[in-house]
Write a protein that holds these residues in place. Structure first.
Motif, short mmCIF file in Angstrom:
data_model
loop_
_atom_site.label_atom_id
_atom_site.label_comp_id
_atom_site.label_asym_id
_atom_site.label_seq_id
_atom_site.Cartn_x
_atom_site.Cartn_y
_atom_site.Cartn_z
N VAL A 262 0.84 -1.20 0.00
CA VAL A 262 0.00 0.00 0.00
C VAL A 262 0.87 1.25 0.00
O VAL A 262 0.64 2.19 -0.78
CB VAL A 262 -0.96 -0.01 1.20
CG1 VAL A 262 -1.59 1.37 1.41
CG2 VAL A 262 -2.06 -1.05 0.99
N VAL A 263 1.90 1.29 0.84
CA VAL A 263 2.79 2.45 0.87
C VAL A 263 3.54 2.57 -0.46
O VAL A 263 3.71 3.68 -0.99
CB VAL A 263 3.75 2.36 2.06
CG1 VAL A 263 4.87 3.40 1.96
CG2 VAL A 263 2.98 2.55 3.37
N ALA A 264 3.99 1.44 -1.01
CA ALA A 264 4.69 1.49 -2.30
C ALA A 264 3.77 2.01 -3.40
O ALA A 264 4.20 2.79 -4.27
CB ALA A 264 5.21 0.10 -2.67
N LEU B 150 6.03 -1.24 14.37
CA LEU B 150 6.67 -1.03 13.07
C LEU B 150 8.04 -0.38 13.20
O LEU B 150 8.84 -0.41 12.25
CB LEU B 150 5.78 -0.18 12.17
CG LEU B 150 4.41 -0.77 11.79
CD1 LEU B 150 3.63 0.21 10.92
CD2 LEU B 150 4.55 -2.11 11.10
N ASP B 151 8.33 0.22 14.36
CA ASP B 151 9.63 0.85 14.59
C ASP B 151 10.56 -0.01 15.44
O ASP B 151 11.73 0.32 15.60
CB ASP B 151 9.45 2.20 15.30
CG ASP B 151 8.97 3.30 14.37
OD1 ASP B 151 9.07 3.13 13.14
OD2 ASP B 151 8.49 4.33 14.88
N GLY C 235 12.49 1.43 10.11
CA GLY C 235 11.21 1.50 10.79
C GLY C 235 10.10 2.04 9.91
O GLY C 235 10.32 2.56 8.81
N GLY C 236 8.88 1.91 10.44
CA GLY C 236 7.73 2.41 9.71
C GLY C 236 7.62 3.92 9.70
O GLY C 236 7.12 4.50 8.73
N SER C 237 8.08 4.57 10.77
CA SER C 237 7.93 6.03 10.85
C SER C 237 8.65 6.75 9.72
O SER C 237 8.06 7.66 9.10
CB SER C 237 8.42 6.53 12.21
OG SER C 237 7.55 6.09 13.24
N PRO C 238 9.90 6.41 9.38
CA PRO C 238 10.53 7.09 8.24
C PRO C 238 9.78 6.87 6.93
O PRO C 238 9.68 7.79 6.10
CB PRO C 238 11.93 6.48 8.19
CG PRO C 238 12.19 6.00 9.58
CD PRO C 238 10.86 5.54 10.09
N ALA C 239 9.24 5.68 6.72
CA ALA C 239 8.50 5.41 5.49
C ALA C 239 7.23 6.26 5.42
O ALA C 239 6.91 6.84 4.37
CB ALA C 239 8.14 3.92 5.40
N LEU C 240 6.51 6.35 6.53
CA LEU C 240 5.27 7.13 6.55
C LEU C 240 5.56 8.62 6.49
O LEU C 240 4.86 9.38 5.80
CB LEU C 240 4.47 6.80 7.81
CG LEU C 240 3.92 5.38 7.87
CD1 LEU C 240 3.34 5.10 9.24
CD2 LEU C 240 2.86 5.15 6.79
N ARG C 241 6.60 9.06 7.20
CA ARG C 241 6.94 10.48 7.19
C ARG C 241 7.33 10.92 5.78
O ARG C 241 6.92 12.00 5.31
CB ARG C 241 8.07 10.77 8.16
CG ARG C 241 8.36 12.25 8.33
CD ARG C 241 9.56 12.50 9.23
NE ARG C 241 9.35 12.01 10.57
CZ ARG C 241 10.03 12.45 11.64
NH1 ARG C 241 10.96 13.39 11.48
NH2 ARG C 241 9.80 11.98 12.83
N ALA C 242 8.11 10.10 5.08
CA ALA C 242 8.52 10.45 3.72
C ALA C 242 7.31 10.57 2.80
O ALA C 242 7.24 11.47 1.96
CB ALA C 242 9.50 9.41 3.19
N LEU C 243 6.34 9.68 2.97
CA LEU C 243 5.14 9.72 2.14
C LEU C 243 4.32 10.97 2.45
O LEU C 243 3.83 11.65 1.54
CB LEU C 243 4.30 8.46 2.39
CG LEU C 243 3.17 8.14 1.42
CD1 LEU C 243 3.71 7.98 0.01
CD2 LEU C 243 2.45 6.89 1.87
N LEU D 26 6.28 12.42 18.26
CA LEU D 26 7.65 11.95 18.45
C LEU D 26 8.13 11.16 17.23
O LEU D 26 9.26 11.34 16.76
CB LEU D 26 7.73 11.09 19.71
CG LEU D 26 9.10 10.54 20.09
CD1 LEU D 26 10.02 11.67 20.54
CD2 LEU D 26 8.95 9.50 21.22
N ARG D 27 7.28 10.30 16.71
CA ARG D 27 7.68 9.42 15.61
C ARG D 27 7.61 10.12 14.25
O ARG D 27 8.43 9.86 13.37
CB ARG D 27 6.79 8.17 15.58
CG ARG D 27 6.92 7.30 16.80
CD ARG D 27 6.02 6.06 16.71
NE ARG D 27 6.00 5.38 17.99
CZ ARG D 27 6.96 4.56 18.42
NH1 ARG D 27 8.00 4.31 17.63
NH2 ARG D 27 6.88 3.99 19.60
N LEU D 28 6.62 10.99 14.09
CA LEU D 28 6.32 11.50 12.76
C LEU D 28 6.54 13.00 12.61
O LEU D 28 6.24 13.57 11.56
CB LEU D 28 4.88 11.13 12.39
CG LEU D 28 4.68 9.61 12.30
CD1 LEU D 28 3.22 9.23 12.40
CD2 LEU D 28 5.28 9.07 11.01
N GLY D 29 7.06 13.64 13.64
CA GLY D 29 7.51 15.01 13.49
C GLY D 29 6.43 16.05 13.52
O GLY D 29 6.62 17.15 12.99
#
Length: 497
Positions: A42-44, A70-71, A122-130, A169-172
């Motif tokens: 889904v993220v991809a 996820l982290d 972790g999942g947080s960098p992937a979600l934050r980038a999206l 904290l995780r997603l800025g």
């Protein structure tokens, strides 16, 4: 081309798994399956669409307890191993099921490449980038997915603040919106949300009597509710039917037990597993395009009807558990990609919840009743006769948690109190009652709820008696003696209303 209206896709990621120090519970297989089959593709898919210059594709909710998993380094190693095992299982089936093995090899190696390129930290960098590309809006929520209407207001506020702080904290950044767990609502909750800085939340369509064409202020507050449009959402998946049940799609329930792969297509709703036809990716791909066109036609017709009724551009929100796409419905991510590409060409604006609100799709205030998205659209799943013991036990957990307020020093954090608060939040998860009411891994749910509630009672009793050394010795034997939410500070209970 003038638009016929606005469509919002909302996906919510949540699993009933709880953190443990260094490892996760027995159900970690659930996590790895959903991670591999849903979260990665889904993220991809959304990243690929964003690279085409498309923005505001979806609104994603990830519960704080899942975000922690996820982290977690242990989980990251575990899912990487699981992905490798998936490829090996595909190879093991090559001599018996060559076509299926080839398909699973392609899918599993693509998943491994996606993980290694975007998820290793972790999942947080992937979600934050999206999110930073403008492709998605991220939703927050209370810490461990409680059914909020049944909580003491002080515990409810503490859980929400903890969850929002974890998201920041995780997603800025703190989220403007939340997916209220189970879409549970009680009159007055909007004031809790306003106090926490939440400006919008999701409810199920029946709470608005099906009038989901616009976001609406709740009561006398500035907090907006957005309703899930069941007329559109149920086209994809409902309690009785939906696209994933079509004959061409991969059957979730039929297994090749030597390899653990799924070799069959649905074939027919009443066809037994041993008579199902072999899965064909080509047939499934054709079905994806067919069902994507049908869904787009449904959205367009719905938006035109709403515009005729309301005399202004309208909104339709389709909201699902993320795990539907890829895990339960193997072809779901491909269907999402097709729909999100087709909708703009059909004259539909695709927006996040925040984008739709910024576009002015806001109506008059509404008074919401007690509601949820569970059976009956009321509270029966979490407060019915089958789970009366859970409600009583949760009342005890909350009393023990609130008893900390008079024991805490204000000048220093108390690790034991923090641990007790963390265990209490897990004990109050809505998942346990849901799993018992629906008879889905009910014994697991009862044991997990009892474990956390028992720890809270024992630790609270020792702290009230001033037996800190005994409490330290006791918690040293717990497998998860470190809180899931490292920032959690039990002193914040004193700040609850």
């Amino acid at each position: 081309m003038s638009t016929v209206g606005t469509f919002c896709l909302v996906l919510h990621s949540h699993l009933p798994l709880l953190a443990r120090h260094g490892r996760w519970p027995v159900g970690e297989e659930w996590l790895y399956q959903s991670w591999a089959h849903s979260y990665l593709p889904v993220v991809a898919t959304l990243r690929e669409l964003a690279a085409e210059g498309r923005g505001q594709l979806a609104t994603l909710g990830v519960t704080p307890v899942l975000a922690a998993q996820l982290d977690d380094p242990y989980s990251l190693r575990g899912v990487h191993d699981w992905l490798g095992g998936w490829t090996l299982r595909a190879h093991s089936a090559a001599s018996r099921l060559p076509d299926l093995a080839a398909h699973e090899h392609r899918v599993s190696t693509a998943a491994t490449a996606e993980f290694e390129a975007h998820w290793r930290h972790g999942g947080s960098p992937a979600l934050r980038a999206l999110r930073d590309t403008g492709a998605v809006e991220l939703l927050g929520g209370p810490a461990a997915h409680p059914f909020q209407p049944l909580l003491d207001p002080r515990v409810r506020a503490f859980s929400l603040r903890t969850g929002l702080a974890d998201h920041a904290l995780r997603l800025g950044g703190r989220p403007a919106g939340i997916w209220a767990p189970e879409c549970g609502y009680a009159p007055g909750l909007e004031h809790d949300y306003a106090a926490a800085g939440v400006s919008r939340f999701l409810v199920d369509g029946p709470a608005l009597r099906g009038d989901t064409a616009l976001a609406r202020p709740v009561g006398d507050s500035d907090v907006l509710c957005v309703g899930r449009d069941l007329a559109v959402t149920y086209r994809v998946w409902s309690p009785r039917k939906g696209y994933p049940g079509s004959a061409e799609y991969r059957d979730f329930h039929t297994w090749d037990h030597p390899s653990g792969l799924k070799p069959a297509r649905v074939t027919g709703r009443r066809v037994p597993s041993e008579r199902k036809r072999p899965y064909s990716p080509a047939l499934a791909a054709d079905a994806v395009q067919r069902d994507a066109r049908d869904f787009v036609d449904t959205v367009v017709a719905r938006l035109r009807a709403l515009r005729a009724t309301h005399g202004r551009p309208a909104l339709t929100v389709a909201a699902f558990d993320t795990e539907l796409f890829g895990h339960w419905w193997h072809e779901g991510p491909a269907w999402l990609a097709a729909v999100l590409r087709m909708l703009p060409s059909a004259g539909v604006s695709v927006r996040t919840l925040g984008g739709a609100i910024d576009d002015g799709l806001v109506g008059d205030p509404v008074a919401l009743p007690e509601c949820s998205w569970g059976s009956g659209k009321d509270w029966r799943v979490w407060a019915g006769p089958q789970v009366a013991s859970f409600v009583a036990a949760n009342d005890d957990v909350q009393r023990d948690l609130l008893s900390l307020s008079g024991l805490l020093r204000t000048d220093v954090r108390d690790p034991l109190a923090d641990l007790l608060a963390d265990q209490a939040l897990h004990a109050l998860s809505s998942d346990w009652a849901f799993m018992v009411t629906k008879d889905s891994a009910a014994d697991y749910a009862r044991s997990r709820a009892a474990l956390h509630a028992g720890r809270v009672a024992e630790l609270a009793g020792l702290l009230r008696a001033g037996r800190r050394r005994a409490a330290q010795r006791r918690t040293a034997h717990w497998a998860d003696a470190v809180p899931t939410f490292g920032h959690l500070d039990a002193r914040d209970l004193a700040g609850s209303p």
